[in-house]
Design a protein around this motif. Structure first.
Motif, mmCIF file in Angstrom:
data_model
loop_
_atom_site.group_PDB
_atom_site.id
_atom_site.type_symbol
_atom_site.label_atom_id
_atom_site.label_comp_id
_atom_site.label_asym_id
_atom_site.label_seq_id
_atom_site.Cartn_x
_atom_site.Cartn_y
_atom_site.Cartn_z
ATOM 1 N N LEU A 10 0.828 -1.206 0.000
ATOM 2 C CA LEU A 10 0.000 0.000 0.000
ATOM 3 C C LEU A 10 0.859 1.250 0.000
ATOM 4 O O LEU A 10 1.731 1.413 0.852
ATOM 5 C CB LEU A 10 -0.911 -0.003 1.234
ATOM 6 C CG LEU A 10 -1.693 1.280 1.534
ATOM 7 C CD1 LEU A 10 -2.734 1.541 0.436
ATOM 8 C CD2 LEU A 10 -2.371 1.178 2.899
ATOM 9 N N ASP A 11 0.627 2.130 -0.969
ATOM 10 C CA ASP A 11 1.172 3.479 -0.955
ATOM 11 C C ASP A 11 0.072 4.370 -0.393
ATOM 12 O O ASP A 11 -1.019 4.454 -0.961
ATOM 13 C CB ASP A 11 1.560 3.919 -2.368
ATOM 14 C CG ASP A 11 2.295 5.260 -2.390
ATOM 15 O OD1 ASP A 11 1.993 6.117 -1.523
ATOM 16 O OD2 ASP A 11 3.134 5.466 -3.275
ATOM 17 N N LEU A 12 0.344 5.031 0.719
ATOM 18 C CA LEU A 12 -0.683 5.827 1.397
ATOM 19 C C LEU A 12 -1.233 6.937 0.516
ATOM 20 O O LEU A 12 -2.329 7.445 0.780
ATOM 21 C CB LEU A 12 -0.110 6.410 2.693
ATOM 22 C CG LEU A 12 0.175 5.392 3.804
ATOM 23 C CD1 LEU A 12 0.909 6.062 4.970
ATOM 24 C CD2 LEU A 12 -1.110 4.738 4.287
ATOM 25 N N SER A 13 -0.504 7.328 -0.531
ATOM 26 C CA SER A 13 -1.002 8.369 -1.428
ATOM 27 C C SER A 13 -2.263 7.909 -2.168
ATOM 28 O O SER A 13 -3.000 8.732 -2.699
ATOM 29 C CB SER A 13 0.079 8.773 -2.435
ATOM 30 O OG SER A 13 0.373 7.707 -3.324
ATOM 31 N N PHE A 14 -2.508 6.595 -2.189
ATOM 32 C CA PHE A 14 -3.717 6.095 -2.852
ATOM 33 C C PHE A 14 -4.969 6.615 -2.169
ATOM 34 O O PHE A 14 -5.995 6.831 -2.822
ATOM 35 C CB PHE A 14 -3.726 4.564 -2.855
ATOM 36 C CG PHE A 14 -4.945 3.980 -3.535
ATOM 37 C CD1 PHE A 14 -5.052 3.983 -4.913
ATOM 38 C CD2 PHE A 14 -5.982 3.442 -2.780
ATOM 39 C CE1 PHE A 14 -6.180 3.455 -5.544
ATOM 40 C CE2 PHE A 14 -7.103 2.911 -3.396
ATOM 41 C CZ PHE A 14 -7.206 2.918 -4.779
ATOM 42 N N PHE A 15 -4.906 6.819 -0.867
ATOM 43 C CA PHE A 15 -6.070 7.342 -0.163
ATOM 44 C C PHE A 15 -6.404 8.754 -0.636
ATOM 45 O O PHE A 15 -7.575 9.135 -0.738
ATOM 46 C CB PHE A 15 -5.830 7.324 1.344
ATOM 47 C CG PHE A 15 -5.766 5.939 1.934
ATOM 48 C CD1 PHE A 15 -6.403 4.867 1.314
ATOM 49 C CD2 PHE A 15 -5.090 5.695 3.117
ATOM 50 C CE1 PHE A 15 -6.357 3.584 1.852
ATOM 51 C CE2 PHE A 15 -5.032 4.421 3.668
ATOM 52 C CZ PHE A 15 -5.667 3.366 3.037
ATOM 53 N N ASP A 16 -5.380 9.555 -0.929
ATOM 54 C CA ASP A 16 -5.614 10.884 -1.487
ATOM 55 C C ASP A 16 -6.225 10.777 -2.872
ATOM 56 O O ASP A 16 -7.122 11.547 -3.240
ATOM 57 C CB ASP A 16 -4.306 11.682 -1.555
ATOM 58 C CG ASP A 16 -3.720 11.968 -0.186
ATOM 59 O OD1 ASP A 16 -4.500 12.126 0.770
ATOM 60 O OD2 ASP A 16 -2.480 12.027 -0.065
ATOM 61 N N GLU A 17 -5.735 9.820 -3.660
ATOM 62 C CA GLU A 17 -6.264 9.620 -5.007
ATOM 63 C C GLU A 17 -7.720 9.182 -4.954
ATOM 64 O O GLU A 17 -8.539 9.590 -5.782
ATOM 65 C CB GLU A 17 -5.433 8.585 -5.754
ATOM 66 C CG GLU A 17 -5.859 8.404 -7.202
ATOM 67 C CD GLU A 17 -5.001 7.391 -7.939
ATOM 68 O OE1 GLU A 17 -5.159 7.270 -9.167
ATOM 69 O OE2 GLU A 17 -4.178 6.711 -7.282
ATOM 70 N N MET A 18 -8.063 8.350 -3.983
ATOM 71 C CA MET A 18 -9.459 7.935 -3.833
ATOM 72 C C MET A 18 -10.368 9.138 -3.668
ATOM 73 O O MET A 18 -11.444 9.217 -4.270
ATOM 74 C CB MET A 18 -9.606 7.020 -2.619
ATOM 75 C CG MET A 18 -9.115 5.606 -2.813
ATOM 76 S SD MET A 18 -9.284 4.628 -1.282
ATOM 77 C CE MET A 18 -11.072 4.700 -1.006
ATOM 78 N N ALA A 19 -9.933 10.079 -2.845
ATOM 79 C CA ALA A 19 -10.755 11.259 -2.569
ATOM 80 C C ALA A 19 -10.785 12.212 -3.754
ATOM 81 O O ALA A 19 -11.853 12.720 -4.135
ATOM 82 C CB ALA A 19 -10.233 11.981 -1.331
ATOM 83 N N GLU A 20 -9.630 12.451 -4.366
ATOM 84 C CA GLU A 20 -9.534 13.465 -5.414
ATOM 85 C C GLU A 20 -10.003 12.962 -6.774
ATOM 86 O O GLU A 20 -10.701 13.658 -7.497
ATOM 87 C CB GLU A 20 -8.084 13.952 -5.513
ATOM 88 C CG GLU A 20 -7.600 14.645 -4.241
ATOM 89 C CD GLU A 20 -6.094 14.823 -4.211
ATOM 90 O OE1 GLU A 20 -5.434 14.503 -5.238
ATOM 91 O OE2 GLU A 20 -5.566 15.273 -3.169
ATOM 92 N N ARG A 21 -9.622 11.744 -7.131
ATOM 93 C CA ARG A 21 -9.924 11.223 -8.469
ATOM 94 C C ARG A 21 -11.249 10.485 -8.514
ATOM 95 O O ARG A 21 -11.988 10.562 -9.490
ATOM 96 C CB ARG A 21 -8.791 10.303 -8.928
ATOM 97 C CG ARG A 21 -8.990 9.739 -10.322
ATOM 98 C CD ARG A 21 -7.850 8.802 -10.690
ATOM 99 N NE ARG A 21 -8.068 8.155 -11.963
ATOM 100 C CZ ARG A 21 -7.337 7.141 -12.432
ATOM 101 N NH1 ARG A 21 -6.323 6.676 -11.712
ATOM 102 N NH2 ARG A 21 -7.603 6.601 -13.594
#
Length: 291
Positions: free
Chosen positions: A142-153
Motif C-alpha cells: 500500500l502506498d498511502l497516497s492512494f487514499f488521497d487519489e481515492m478522494a480526489e480522483r
C-alpha cells in the motif's frame, strides 16, 4: 468511524524509505540524450528500455523484494499509519476467530507501506498499480497516497472507504489460505481466459469484496464503531472502482470482455452481501450462476 477502538497490528512494515527504485537505465546519457534515444526507439518500433540498457552495457538491475526480516511496526505513530495498523489488526482478529471456528489456523499477512514503487515476489509495481496483494509472499502492499487519489480522483473519501480497501486486499489473502488463488493461477497456466464479465478474475475480485464485507460485519458487532455515513463511504468506494465506471471514464465506452474486477453494481452488491450476512459461505462467487 471510531477506528481507535481496534487493536494495532504488529505486521505493518514501513518500507517508504527503501522503495521507489525500479530499473537502472541509460548509462551516462544526460536527460536530453535519453529523450532522443526513446524517441528514435519508438519510431523504429524498438523497446526504449532495452536500447537504453544496451547503451549502458548492462541489463536491468535485479532488485530484491523488500526485506521484512526482523521488522516490526513503524517507529513513528503517524495518524495514517496508526489507522492502517488498526484496520489490519482488526482483520487479524476477525479472520483469526473465523478460521478457529472452522478448525483451521489463520496465518496473518504483512502489510508493506511503500512510496512510488516497490518490489514484491510478484514483481516490481509502481504506485499507479494501486494497493495489491501478492500471494507469492503473502503480503499486502500500500502506498498511502492512494487514499488521497481515492478522494480526489474517485470522490471516494472517508476512513471506512479506506478500511474497505485494506479489507479487500486481506480478502485476497484469505483466498490464498483457502486455495482459491492457487486455482486461479493453475487456470492461468492452462491457458484459460481469465478476463471478461463472467471470468475467473471478476469472480475472484467480487469474492474479495464480499469477504471485506464479512470483516466489516464482525468488526461492527465487536466495536459498534460505525458512524452515520460510514457504510455509504464503503459502498461509494466499491462503486467508484467498478470496471464499467473506470472504462467509461478512461475510454468513453464499456468493454465487458476486458473486465477484471466487476461492475460498480456488482462490487456494491457483493460487499453488501458479506456485510449483511457476516457469513463467508455467502461469498461463493465461483458457484454463483449470476454475478
Amino acid at each position: 468511524m471510531r477506528w481507535q477502538k481496534a487493536r494495532r497490528s504488529d505486521n505493518v512494515v514501513d518500507a517508504r524509505g527503501r522503495s521507489g527504485r525500479g530499473l537502472k537505465i541509460g548509462g551516462g546519457l544526460g536527460l536530453g540524450g535519453v529523450v532522443i534515444v526513446v524517441a528514435l526507439s519508438l519510431l523504429l518500433g524498438q523497446d526504449p528500455i532495452q536500447v537504453l540498457d544496451q547503451l549502458a552495457g548492462e541489463g536491468p538491475v535485479a532488485t530484491a523484494p523488500v526485506s521484512t526480516e526482523g521488522a516490526g511496526p513503524p517507529p513513528v505513530a503517524e495518524p495514517e499509519v496508526e489507522f492502517v495498523r488498526a484496520i489490519l489488526g482488526d482483520t487479524e482478529d476477525t479472520w483469526g476467530a473465523l478460521f478457529q471456528q472452522a478448525g483451521a489456523p489463520y496465518r496473518e499477512p504483512r502489510l508493506i507501506l511503500f512510496r512510488q514503487g516497490v518490489n514484491s515476489a510478484c514483481g516490481f509495481a509502481t504506485s499507479a498499480t494501486g494497493p495489491f496483494y501478492c500471494p507469492g509472499d503473502e503480503q499486502v502492499y500500500l502506498d498511502l497516497s492512494f487514499f488521497d487519489e481515492m478522494a480526489e480522483r474517485f470522490s471516494a473519501a472517508g476512513d471506512f472507504a479506506q478500511a474497505y480497501v485494506i479489507a479487500h486486499e486481506v480478502g485476497h489473502h484469505v483466498q490464498t489460505l483457502l486455495g482459491v488463488s492457487q486455482e486461479i493461477q493453475a487456470a492461468r497456466q492452462r491457458g484459460v481466459q481469465l478476463e471478461g464479465d463472467n471470468g475467473l478474475l471478476v469472480r475472484q475480485e467480487l469474492q474479495a469484496d464480499c469477504l471485506a464485507g464479512v470483516w466489516a460485519y464482525h468488526a461492527q458487532r465487536r466495536h459498534q464503531w460505525l458512524e452515520p455515513g460510514d457504510v455509504e463511504e464503503a459502498l461509494n468506494a466499491a462503486s467508484a472502482i467498478g470496471d464499467d465506471r473506470l472504462q467509461r471514464r478512461s475510454q468513453g465506452r464499456v468493454v465487458p470482455d476486458a473486465f477484471t474486477h466487476g461492475t460498480s453494481e456488482q462490487r456494491v452488491r457483493w460487499f453488501r452481501n458479506g456485510f449483511e450476512s457476516g457469513a463467508p459461505e455467502r461469498c461463493n462467487t465461483f458457484g454463483a450462476a449470476s454475478l
